[in-house]
Design a protein around this motif. Structure first.
Motif, PDB file in Angstrom:
ATOM      1  N   TYR A 129       0.827  -1.209   0.000  1.00 44.06           N
ATOM      2  CA  TYR A 129       0.000   0.000   0.000  1.00 44.06           C
ATOM      3  C   TYR A 129       0.864   1.263   0.000  1.00 44.06           C
ATOM      4  O   TYR A 129       0.579   2.220  -0.718  1.00 44.06           O
ATOM      5  CB  TYR A 129      -0.971  -0.007   1.185  1.00 44.06           C
ATOM      6  N   VAL A 130       1.930   1.249   0.767  1.00 41.98           N
ATOM      7  CA  VAL A 130       2.827   2.409   0.796  1.00 41.98           C
ATOM      8  C   VAL A 130       3.555   2.536  -0.541  1.00 41.98           C
ATOM      9  O   VAL A 130       3.661   3.629  -1.102  1.00 41.98           O
ATOM     10  CB  VAL A 130       3.837   2.306   1.962  1.00 41.98           C
ATOM     11  N   LEU A 131       4.057   1.439  -1.065  1.00 38.07           N
ATOM     12  CA  LEU A 131       4.732   1.481  -2.363  1.00 38.07           C
ATOM     13  C   LEU A 131       3.805   2.025  -3.446  1.00 38.07           C
ATOM     14  O   LEU A 131       4.203   2.862  -4.257  1.00 38.07           O
ATOM     15  CB  LEU A 131       5.225   0.093  -2.756  1.00 38.07           C
ATOM     16  N   ALA A 132       2.554   1.568  -3.448  1.00 36.46           N
ATOM     17  CA  ALA A 132       1.597   2.002  -4.469  1.00 36.46           C
ATOM     18  C   ALA A 132       1.261   3.485  -4.328  1.00 36.46           C
ATOM     19  O   ALA A 132       0.989   4.159  -5.327  1.00 36.46           O
ATOM     20  CB  ALA A 132       0.332   1.156  -4.397  1.00 36.46           C
ATOM     21  N   ASN A 133       1.282   4.000  -3.118  1.00 37.43           N
ATOM     22  CA  ASN A 133       1.050   5.431  -2.910  1.00 37.43           C
ATOM     23  C   ASN A 133       2.236   6.270  -3.361  1.00 37.43           C
ATOM     24  O   ASN A 133       2.063   7.366  -3.882  1.00 37.43           O
ATOM     25  CB  ASN A 133       0.756   5.718  -1.429  1.00 37.43           C
ATOM     26  N   MET A 134       3.437   5.766  -3.148  1.00 34.84           N
ATOM     27  CA  MET A 134       4.645   6.531  -3.457  1.00 34.84           C
ATOM     28  C   MET A 134       5.104   6.372  -4.906  1.00 34.84           C
ATOM     29  O   MET A 134       5.739   7.269  -5.455  1.00 34.84           O
ATOM     30  CB  MET A 134       5.784   6.118  -2.522  1.00 34.84           C
ATOM     31  N   LEU A 135       4.796   5.229  -5.511  1.00 34.42           N
ATOM     32  CA  LEU A 135       5.292   4.904  -6.850  1.00 34.42           C
ATOM     33  C   LEU A 135       4.148   4.443  -7.744  1.00 34.42           C
ATOM     34  O   LEU A 135       3.899   3.247  -7.894  1.00 34.42           O
ATOM     35  CB  LEU A 135       6.362   3.817  -6.761  1.00 34.42           C
ATOM     36  N   PRO A 136       3.427   5.390  -8.338  1.00 31.14           N
ATOM     37  CA  PRO A 136       2.297   5.014  -9.201  1.00 31.14           C
ATOM     38  C   PRO A 136       2.735   4.060 -10.305  1.00 31.14           C
ATOM     39  O   PRO A 136       3.871   4.087 -10.753  1.00 31.14           O
ATOM     40  CB  PRO A 136       1.834   6.354  -9.786  1.00 31.14           C
ATOM     41  N   GLU A 137       1.819   3.220 -10.713  1.00 29.66           N
ATOM     42  CA  GLU A 137       2.018   2.245 -11.788  1.00 29.66           C
ATOM     43  C   GLU A 137       2.953   1.113 -11.408  1.00 29.66           C
ATOM     44  O   GLU A 137       3.523   0.445 -12.270  1.00 29.66           O
ATOM     45  CB  GLU A 137       2.482   2.936 -13.070  1.00 29.66           C
ATOM     46  N   ILE A 138       3.129   0.862 -10.118  1.00 24.87           N
ATOM     47  CA  ILE A 138       3.913  -0.288  -9.674  1.00 24.87           C
ATOM     48  C   ILE A 138       3.119  -1.564  -9.975  1.00 24.87           C
ATOM     49  O   ILE A 138       1.892  -1.578  -9.904  1.00 24.87           O
ATOM     50  CB  ILE A 138       4.254  -0.175  -8.175  1.00 24.87           C
ATOM     51  N   ALA A 139       3.807  -2.608 -10.345  1.00 30.88           N
ATOM     52  CA  ALA A 139       3.190  -3.920 -10.544  1.00 30.88           C
ATOM     53  C   ALA A 139       3.613  -4.801  -9.379  1.00 30.88           C
ATOM     54  O   ALA A 139       4.756  -4.722  -8.916  1.00 30.88           O
ATOM     55  CB  ALA A 139       3.644  -4.534 -11.862  1.00 30.88           C
ATOM     56  N   ALA A 140       2.696  -5.627  -8.901  1.00 29.78           N
ATOM     57  CA  ALA A 140       3.000  -6.466  -7.745  1.00 29.78           C
ATOM     58  C   ALA A 140       2.615  -7.914  -8.005  1.00 29.78           C
ATOM     59  O   ALA A 140       1.530  -8.199  -8.514  1.00 29.78           O
ATOM     60  CB  ALA A 140       2.276  -5.943  -6.513  1.00 29.78           C
ATOM     61  N   TYR A 141       3.544  -8.793  -7.631  1.00 26.35           N
ATOM     62  CA  TYR A 141       3.333 -10.235  -7.706  1.00 26.35           C
ATOM     63  C   TYR A 141       3.651 -10.796  -6.334  1.00 26.35           C
ATOM     64  O   TYR A 141       4.719 -10.545  -5.784  1.00 26.35           O
ATOM     65  CB  TYR A 141       4.247 -10.868  -8.752  1.00 26.35           C
ATOM     66  N   LYS A 142       2.729 -11.574  -5.785  1.00 33.62           N
ATOM     67  CA  LYS A 142       2.884 -12.091  -4.429  1.00 33.62           C
ATOM     68  C   LYS A 142       2.765 -13.607  -4.414  1.00 33.62           C
ATOM     69  O   LYS A 142       1.919 -14.186  -5.098  1.00 33.62           O
ATOM     70  CB  LYS A 142       1.809 -11.496  -3.505  1.00 33.62           C
ATOM     71  N   ILE A 143       3.631 -14.229  -3.605  1.00 34.32           N
ATOM     72  CA  ILE A 143       3.592 -15.673  -3.379  1.00 34.32           C
ATOM     73  C   ILE A 143       2.956 -15.913  -2.018  1.00 34.32           C
ATOM     74  O   ILE A 143       3.431 -15.381  -1.005  1.00 34.32           O
ATOM     75  CB  ILE A 143       5.004 -16.281  -3.388  1.00 34.32           C
ATOM     76  N   VAL A 144       1.914 -16.711  -1.984  1.00 33.62           N
ATOM     77  CA  VAL A 144       1.261 -17.025  -0.710  1.00 33.62           C
ATOM     78  C   VAL A 144       2.205 -17.892   0.121  1.00 33.62           C
ATOM     79  O   VAL A 144       2.626 -18.970  -0.302  1.00 33.62           O
ATOM     80  CB  VAL A 144      -0.092 -17.732  -0.915  1.00 33.62           C
ATOM     81  N   SER A 145       2.556 -17.374   1.292  1.00 24.32           N
ATOM     82  CA  SER A 145       3.503 -18.057   2.170  1.00 24.32           C
ATOM     83  C   SER A 145       2.834 -18.681   3.388  1.00 24.32           C
ATOM     84  O   SER A 145       3.428 -19.511   4.066  1.00 24.32           O
ATOM     85  CB  SER A 145       4.564 -17.068   2.649  1.00 24.32           C
ATOM     86  N   ASP A 146       1.627 -18.239   3.669  1.00 27.26           N
ATOM     87  CA  ASP A 146       0.954 -18.714   4.880  1.00 27.26           C
ATOM     88  C   ASP A 146      -0.536 -18.411   4.773  1.00 27.26           C
ATOM     89  O   ASP A 146      -0.969 -17.647   3.917  1.00 27.26           O
ATOM     90  CB  ASP A 146       1.534 -18.018   6.119  1.00 27.26           C
ATOM     91  N   CYS A 147      -1.281 -19.030   5.647  1.00 25.79           N
ATOM     92  CA  CYS A 147      -2.727 -18.812   5.721  1.00 25.79           C
ATOM     93  C   CYS A 147      -3.044 -17.961   6.948  1.00 25.79           C
ATOM     94  O   CYS A 147      -3.845 -18.352   7.803  1.00 25.79           O
ATOM     95  CB  CYS A 147      -3.465 -20.141   5.752  1.00 25.79           C
ATOM     96  N   LEU A 148      -2.356 -16.823   7.038  1.00 22.78           N
ATOM     97  CA  LEU A 148      -2.480 -15.876   8.155  1.00 22.78           C
ATOM     98  C   LEU A 148      -2.005 -16.519   9.457  1.00 22.78           C
ATOM     99  O   LEU A 148      -2.620 -16.381  10.504  1.00 22.78           O
ATOM    100  CB  LEU A 148      -3.908 -15.334   8.282  1.00 22.78           C
ATOM    101  N   ASP A 149      -0.872 -17.206   9.354  1.00 19.10           N
ATOM    102  CA  ASP A 149      -0.297 -17.917  10.493  1.00 19.10           C
ATOM    103  C   ASP A 149       1.208 -17.648  10.526  1.00 19.10           C
ATOM    104  O   ASP A 149       1.940 -18.075   9.634  1.00 19.10           O
ATOM    105  CB  ASP A 149      -0.590 -19.409  10.341  1.00 19.10           C
ATOM    106  N   LEU A 150       1.660 -16.945  11.552  1.00 16.57           N
ATOM    107  CA  LEU A 150       3.067 -16.559  11.652  1.00 16.57           C
ATOM    108  C   LEU A 150       3.999 -17.765  11.754  1.00 16.57           C
ATOM    109  O   LEU A 150       5.094 -17.759  11.200  1.00 16.57           O
ATOM    110  CB  LEU A 150       3.273 -15.629  12.849  1.00 16.57           C
ATOM    111  N   ASP A 151       3.573 -18.835  12.420  1.00 16.56           N
ATOM    112  CA  ASP A 151       4.414 -20.031  12.509  1.00 16.56           C
ATOM    113  C   ASP A 151       4.659 -20.641  11.126  1.00 16.56           C
ATOM    114  O   ASP A 151       5.779 -21.030  10.807  1.00 16.56           O
ATOM    115  CB  ASP A 151       3.785 -21.076  13.439  1.00 16.56           C
TER     116      ASP A 151
END
Length: 163
Positions: free
Chosen positions: A118-140
């Motif tokens: 969210y911060v990157l998108a606010n500071m750098l318009p037209e950023i592209a983002a690719y995310k790898i799911v690492s967890d199911c909202l579980d820090l362990d």
């Protein structure tokens, strides 16, 4: 120049060298990202004319571990009486990425979750983002991540879009 932002060194270590590309590690969290990007802009290490990417891990309550998402919208998980957060359209991706100041373990939202985009998108318009799911909202689970095949696929995506 192609600029790739990742939150952690372990993400940067997985990204293969690409021509005309620099990888910057911001550290996790919105404030760390804002600080890093501000310094890079002030020191002219990056320019608004560069092409920006955010690559890295995310949590999810809709997708299995290892799935790669191209983010369509960045939104803030944080709500406040002091600020009116608005969603930021990125591209024709497949999912909304919610960013929060802390690791998300419970939420009413459905999507993927990180602490930077969210911060990157606010500071750098037209950023592209690719995310790898690492967890199911579980820090362990996040701390024991193993998605080597996903990183191979991510590198193929990067080669295709960066050249």
């Amino acid at each position: 120049m192609n600029i790739i932002f990742v939150a952690e060194q372990r993400e940067a270590d997985h990204i293969e060298k690409l021509p005309n590309t620099k990888v910057f590690v911001t550290r996790p969290g919105m404030f760390a990202v804002a600080n890093t990007v501000t310094k890079l802009l002030l020191n002219k290490e990056i320019s608004k004319d560069d092409k920006f990417f955010n690559i890295g891990y995310c949590g999810s309550n809709i997708s299995p571990i290892g799935k790669i998402h191209r983010v369509s919208v960045s939104a803030s998980e944080e709500k406040s009486n002091y600020a009116d957060y608005k969603d930021i359209k990125l591209c024709d991706g497949d999912v909304v990425c919610f960013s929060a100041n802390n690791f998300v373990t419970q939420t009413e939202h459905k999507g993927i979750f990180d602490m930077e985009l969210y911060v990157l998108a606010n500071m750098l318009p037209e950023i592209a983002a690719y995310k790898i799911v690492s967890d199911c909202l579980d820090l362990d689970t996040f701390n024991q991540i193993s998605v080597e095949d996903s990183w191979k696929e991510m590198n193929e995506i990067l080669k295709e879009i960066i050249g």
